[in-house]
Scaffold this active site. Structure first.
Site, PDB file in Angstrom:
ATOM      1  N   HIS A 100       0.837  -1.204   0.000  1.00  0.00           N
ATOM      2  CA  HIS A 100       0.000   0.000   0.000  1.00  0.00           C
ATOM      3  C   HIS A 100       0.870   1.252   0.000  1.00  0.00           C
ATOM      4  O   HIS A 100       0.606   2.218  -0.724  1.00  0.00           O
ATOM      5  CB  HIS A 100      -0.880   0.046   1.255  1.00  0.00           C
ATOM      6  CG  HIS A 100      -1.901  -1.046   1.359  1.00  0.00           C
ATOM      7  ND1 HIS A 100      -2.002  -1.878   2.449  1.00  0.00           N
ATOM      8  CD2 HIS A 100      -2.878  -1.444   0.503  1.00  0.00           C
ATOM      9  CE1 HIS A 100      -2.995  -2.717   2.269  1.00  0.00           C
ATOM     10  NE2 HIS A 100      -3.541  -2.492   1.091  1.00  0.00           N
ATOM     11  N   LYS A 103     -16.104  -8.144   3.833  1.00  0.00           N
ATOM     12  CA  LYS A 103     -14.954  -8.587   4.638  1.00  0.00           C
ATOM     13  C   LYS A 103     -15.238  -8.441   6.125  1.00  0.00           C
ATOM     14  O   LYS A 103     -15.958  -7.530   6.533  1.00  0.00           O
ATOM     15  CB  LYS A 103     -13.714  -7.763   4.275  1.00  0.00           C
ATOM     16  CG  LYS A 103     -13.185  -8.063   2.881  1.00  0.00           C
ATOM     17  CD  LYS A 103     -11.904  -7.298   2.613  1.00  0.00           C
ATOM     18  CE  LYS A 103     -11.334  -7.661   1.247  1.00  0.00           C
ATOM     19  NZ  LYS A 103     -10.162  -6.856   0.915  1.00  0.00           N
ATOM     20  N   ARG A 128      -1.328  -5.513  -8.616  1.00  0.00           N
ATOM     21  CA  ARG A 128      -0.192  -6.417  -8.411  1.00  0.00           C
ATOM     22  C   ARG A 128       0.032  -7.315  -9.607  1.00  0.00           C
ATOM     23  O   ARG A 128       1.131  -7.782  -9.836  1.00  0.00           O
ATOM     24  CB  ARG A 128      -0.422  -7.269  -7.165  1.00  0.00           C
ATOM     25  CG  ARG A 128      -0.187  -6.533  -5.878  1.00  0.00           C
ATOM     26  CD  ARG A 128      -0.708  -7.294  -4.720  1.00  0.00           C
ATOM     27  NE  ARG A 128      -2.154  -7.461  -4.835  1.00  0.00           N
ATOM     28  CZ  ARG A 128      -2.951  -7.857  -3.856  1.00  0.00           C
ATOM     29  NH1 ARG A 128      -2.447  -8.154  -2.692  1.00  0.00           N
ATOM     30  NH2 ARG A 128      -4.252  -7.964  -4.035  1.00  0.00           N
ATOM     31  N   SER A 184      -2.549  -7.683   2.678  1.00  0.00           N
ATOM     32  CA  SER A 184      -2.862  -7.631   4.109  1.00  0.00           C
ATOM     33  C   SER A 184      -3.114  -9.034   4.647  1.00  0.00           C
ATOM     34  O   SER A 184      -2.750  -9.347   5.784  1.00  0.00           O
ATOM     35  CB  SER A 184      -4.094  -6.760   4.353  1.00  0.00           C
ATOM     36  OG  SER A 184      -3.841  -5.440   3.980  1.00  0.00           O
TER      37      SER A 184
HETATM   38  O1  PNS Z   1      -8.920  -3.266   0.055  1.00  0.00           O
HETATM   39  P1  PNS Z   1     -10.225  -3.686  -0.562  1.00  0.00           P
HETATM   40  O2  PNS Z   1     -11.126  -4.338   0.478  1.00  0.00           O
HETATM   41  O3  PNS Z   1     -10.029  -4.551  -1.773  1.00  0.00           O
HETATM   42  O4  PNS Z   1     -10.952  -2.350  -1.054  1.00  0.00           O
HETATM   43  C1  PNS Z   1     -12.179  -2.408  -1.743  1.00  0.00           C
HETATM   44  C2  PNS Z   1     -12.913  -1.087  -1.622  1.00  0.00           C
HETATM   45  C3  PNS Z   1     -13.198  -0.771  -0.156  1.00  0.00           C
HETATM   46  C4  PNS Z   1     -12.079   0.021  -2.218  1.00  0.00           C
HETATM   47  C5  PNS Z   1     -14.264  -1.235  -2.397  1.00  0.00           C
HETATM   48  O5  PNS Z   1     -14.987  -2.282  -1.834  1.00  0.00           O
HETATM   49  C6  PNS Z   1     -15.092   0.042  -2.393  1.00  0.00           C
HETATM   50  O6  PNS Z   1     -14.808   0.969  -3.095  1.00  0.00           O
HETATM   51  N1  PNS Z   1     -16.173   0.060  -1.570  1.00  0.00           N
HETATM   52  C7  PNS Z   1     -17.052   1.200  -1.441  1.00  0.00           C
HETATM   53  C8  PNS Z   1     -18.422   0.907  -2.068  1.00  0.00           C
HETATM   54  C9  PNS Z   1     -18.473   1.415  -3.506  1.00  0.00           C
HETATM   55  O7  PNS Z   1     -18.228   2.557  -3.791  1.00  0.00           O
HETATM   56  N2  PNS Z   1     -18.790   0.504  -4.441  1.00  0.00           N
HETATM   57  C10 PNS Z   1     -18.921   0.838  -5.849  1.00  0.00           C
HETATM   58  C11 PNS Z   1     -17.755   0.367  -6.678  1.00  0.00           C
HETATM   59  S1  PNS Z   1     -18.018  -1.311  -7.162  1.00  0.00           S
END
Ligand code: PNS
Length: 160
Positions: free
Chosen positions: A17, A41, A90, A128
């Site tokens: 990150h 999650k 990645r 993570s």
């Molecule tokens: O580290 P992660 O868990 O892969 O991050 C995913 C995250 C939190 C960035 C994604 O789930 C997110 O943007 N959630 C907010 C909800 C949203 O805006 N969804 C619309 C896009 S599909």
């Protein structure tokens, strides 16, 4: 002022990150590292702990700030005046999911672009969940997360 949002679960923040955050900080005036609640999650660390770790890990980056949000990412980005969402890739395995999210976010808000930075070679395997798994078995997490976070992470996985 050019502002970007780096969203994620950050459970916990890793060198992977930080690599992406540093790249974003070279281009944007302000980088908001955003802990987003991902209902898919079940995090190990609380939002408060994740923010604390982000703040410790980025304390030498003056243009980087942290925040948390429970809602649509584009709504947060619009509210803070961000022009971009920054994500790390990645490898090919990340691409399909990230591309779908980028297109969804573009559909929801046309004025905000998603920018992908490739992860540096030495962080390609890192996530993570790798950190959590190594820490849960008492393994060596140096090289995975900054030393200043080791105490917090080890404490969480301490066995009685
Ligand atoms: O580290 P992660 O868990 O892969 O991050 C995913 C995250 C939190 C960035 C994604 O789930 C997110 O943007 N959630 C907010 C909800 C949203 O805006 N969804 C619309 C896009 S599909």
């Amino acid at each position: 002022m050019k502002i970007c949002v780096c969203p994620g679960s950050f459970d916990p923040i890793t060198y992977g990150h930080l690599d992406i955050i540093k790249k974003a900080a070279k281009i944007f005036d302000r980088v908001i590292v955003l802990v987003v609640i991902n209902p898919a999650k079940r995090p190990t660390f609380t939002v408060k702990e994740r923010l604390e770790m982000i703040n410790i890990a980025t304390d030498d980056m003056p243009t980087v700030v942290s925040d948390c949000y429970d809602g649509l990412l584009v709504d947060y980005a619009k509210a803070v005046g961000a022009c971009a969402i920054v994500k790390g890739l990645r490898g090919i395995s990340d691409f399909e999911y990230e591309f779908q999210m980028a297109l969804t976010n573009k559909k929801l808000c046309d004025s905000i672009e998603t920018i992908f930075f490739n992860t540096s070679m030495y962080n390609m395997y890192l996530s993570s969940s790798v950190v959590r798994q190594v820490a849960s078995f008492g393994g060596d997490i140096s090289g995975l997360v900054p030393k200043k976070l080791h105490g917090i992470i080890k404490e969480r996985f301490k066995r009685d």
